[in-house]
Scaffold this motif. Structure first.
Motif, PDB file in Angstrom:
ATOM      1  N   GLY A   1       1.069  -1.231   0.008  1.00 45.97           N
ATOM      2  CA  GLY A   1       0.041   0.224   0.050  1.00 45.97           C
ATOM      3  C   GLY A   1       1.070   1.229   0.024  1.00 45.97           C
ATOM      4  O   GLY A   1       0.382   1.990  -1.111  1.00 45.97           O
ATOM      5  N   ALA A   2       2.319   0.922   0.846  1.00 46.57           N
ATOM      6  CA  ALA A   2       2.939   2.437   0.794  1.00 46.57           C
ATOM      7  C   ALA A   2       3.524   2.879  -1.119  1.00 46.57           C
ATOM      8  O   ALA A   2       4.388   4.073  -0.496  1.00 46.57           O
ATOM      9  N   ARG A   3       3.673   1.642  -0.922  1.00 48.53           N
ATOM     10  CA  ARG A   3       3.905   1.872  -2.923  1.00 48.53           C
ATOM     11  C   ARG A   3       2.821   2.046  -3.739  1.00 48.53           C
ATOM     12  O   ARG A   3       2.894   1.601  -5.050  1.00 48.53           O
ATOM     13  N   ASN A   4       1.936   2.067  -3.225  1.00 51.46           N
ATOM     14  CA  ASN A   4       0.257   2.423  -3.969  1.00 51.46           C
ATOM     15  C   ASN A   4      -0.198   1.263  -5.269  1.00 51.46           C
ATOM     16  O   ASN A   4      -0.800   1.129  -6.455  1.00 51.46           O
ATOM     17  N   ILE A   5       0.408   0.218  -4.455  1.00 55.24           N
ATOM     18  CA  ILE A   5      -0.091  -1.554  -5.867  1.00 55.24           C
ATOM     19  C   ILE A   5      -1.004  -1.977  -4.627  1.00 55.24           C
ATOM     20  O   ILE A   5      -0.958  -1.683  -3.329  1.00 55.24           O
ATOM     21  N   ALA A   6      -2.274  -2.366  -5.704  1.00 58.33           N
ATOM     22  CA  ALA A   6      -3.696  -2.875  -5.523  1.00 58.33           C
ATOM     23  C   ALA A   6      -3.107  -4.281  -5.254  1.00 58.33           C
ATOM     24  O   ALA A   6      -2.391  -5.141  -5.622  1.00 58.33           O
ATOM     25  N   THR A   7      -3.813  -5.017  -4.115  1.00 55.60           N
ATOM     26  CA  THR A   7      -3.988  -6.742  -4.118  1.00 55.60           C
ATOM     27  C   THR A   7      -5.068  -7.170  -4.720  1.00 55.60           C
ATOM     28  O   THR A   7      -6.043  -6.396  -4.148  1.00 55.60           O
ATOM     29  N   LEU A   8      -4.734  -7.767  -5.187  1.00 56.84           N
ATOM     30  CA  LEU A   8      -6.243  -8.217  -5.906  1.00 56.84           C
ATOM     31  C   LEU A   8      -6.820  -9.692  -5.535  1.00 56.84           C
ATOM     32  O   LEU A   8      -6.180 -11.277  -6.230  1.00 56.84           O
ATOM     33  N   SER A   9      -7.964 -10.118  -4.375  1.00 55.33           N
ATOM     34  CA  SER A   9      -8.650 -11.512  -4.731  1.00 55.33           C
ATOM     35  C   SER A   9      -9.359 -11.684  -5.687  1.00 55.33           C
ATOM     36  O   SER A   9      -9.011 -11.593  -6.830  1.00 55.33           O
ATOM     37  N   CYS A  10      -9.853 -12.773  -5.477  1.00 56.57           N
ATOM     38  CA  CYS A  10     -11.310 -13.017  -6.448  1.00 56.57           C
ATOM     39  C   CYS A  10     -13.123 -12.738  -5.618  1.00 56.57           C
ATOM     40  O   CYS A  10     -12.692 -12.786  -5.072  1.00 56.57           O
TER      41      CYS A  10
END
Ligand SMILES: [Zn+2]
Length: 300
Positions: free
Chosen positions: A180-189
């Motif tokens: 999150g600190a690197r503005n990367i989203a976590t994608l589950s489903c």
């Protein structure tokens, strides 16, 4: 009648040629039915199988995602099936395989799909690693895709989205904060189709359609390393279209990639971007059309 038959016979090789080899053209001609923009600022997590937030899909919309590739046998098959049906998907690639098959990563990008990452070597649970090792797994996953795309046109390099999927969906609060600190989203489903199990293609087809239908919309996880998934895919698409579903493409929200690239200790690097598209970066040195930088990530 005879003339009609002759014309058909003459056209047949052309049609076969298009079916067999016209993949790049077919991909270029295809537009996604709808692009679903995913906001990534602060690293939100999507997928109601695990989290409260769903990617902004409307009813009867499905986003196909494929994990664990690229695989030299099944990924090209799946790409051809997607082209034949004019569908754009998202591929969560494993860095180790991206490094071994960079041409397939470039092919995924060239055909207009979105690319997310899925660690370097797919440890089943990142929580079982030291924090340093887990972070290195994630960093090397992004770096491998950037390396594979380094020789691709800028438009294709931008297919790498600030999207991450945990192997086995085994997340970690700490790592999600780090992402999150690197503005990367976590994608589950929202659902899978059990295609990682030893089941038949017809079972994969039935389970995919049943699971999607039970929710009515969502992101499905499939695996582009599985021959039975490739075999099931045309049937899944056919069944869902018959039920009125549309296939949509997950894409980063405008400026999301640059937002990730401008983070401290970023996981992805800046690429060419029009200044007007990136409100966050107006006036900064990244925001020029010529600002194509080499990946700024060193792999250890
Ligand atoms: Zn996986």
């Amino acid at each position: 009648m005879k003339r009609g038959l002759a014309a058909t016979l003459l056209l047949l090789p052309v049609c076969l040629l298009i079916l067999a080899g016209g993949t790049a053209d077919a991909a270029a001609a295809c537009k996604p039915e709808r692009k679903v923009e995913i906001a990534t600022r602060g690293g939100p997590a999507y997928g109601t199988l695990q989290y409260h937030r769903m990617a902004p899909l409307k009813m009867k919309e499905v986003a196909l995602t494929f994990d664990d590739g690229p695989d030299p046998h099944t990924t090209p098959r799946i790409l051809d099936i997607l082209d034949a049906n004019c569908i754009k998907a998202t591929f969560f690639v494993v860095g180790y395989y991206a490094e071994r098959h960079p041409e397939i990563v470039r092919e995924i990008a060239a055909r207009g799909h979105t690319i997310g990452t899925h660690t370097w070597s797919h440890p089943n649970n990142l929580r079982h690693l030291s924090l340093a090792a887990a972070r290195r797994q994630i960093r090397r996953g992004f770096a491998a895709v950037e390396k594979a795309l380094a020789t691709a046109p800028a438009a294709d390099r931008r297919r790498l989205a600030p999207f991450f999927r945990f192997p086995g969906l085994n997340d970690s609060k700490h790592l999600m904060g780090w992402l999150g600190a690197r503005n990367i989203a976590t994608l589950s489903c929202e659902f899978g189709a059990d295609d990682w199990k030893r089941i038949s293609a017809s079972q994969v087809r039935r389970r995919a359609v049943r699971n999607i239908n039970s929710v009515g919309r969502g992101v499905i996880i499939l695996h582009d390393t599985k021959p039975h998934t490739a075999a099931a895919l045309p049937g899944i698409i056919k069944d869902l279209r018959k039920k009125g579903y549309r296939f949509v493409q997950l894409t980063p929200a405008p400026g999301a990639r640059q937002l990730a690239a401008s983070a401290h200790d970023a996981l992805i690097s800046p690429v060419a971007v029009a200044k007007k598209d990136v409100p966050e970066l107006r006036g900064t040195r990244h925001a020029t059309a010529d600002d194509i930088l080499e990946p700024a990530i060193s792999v250890q």
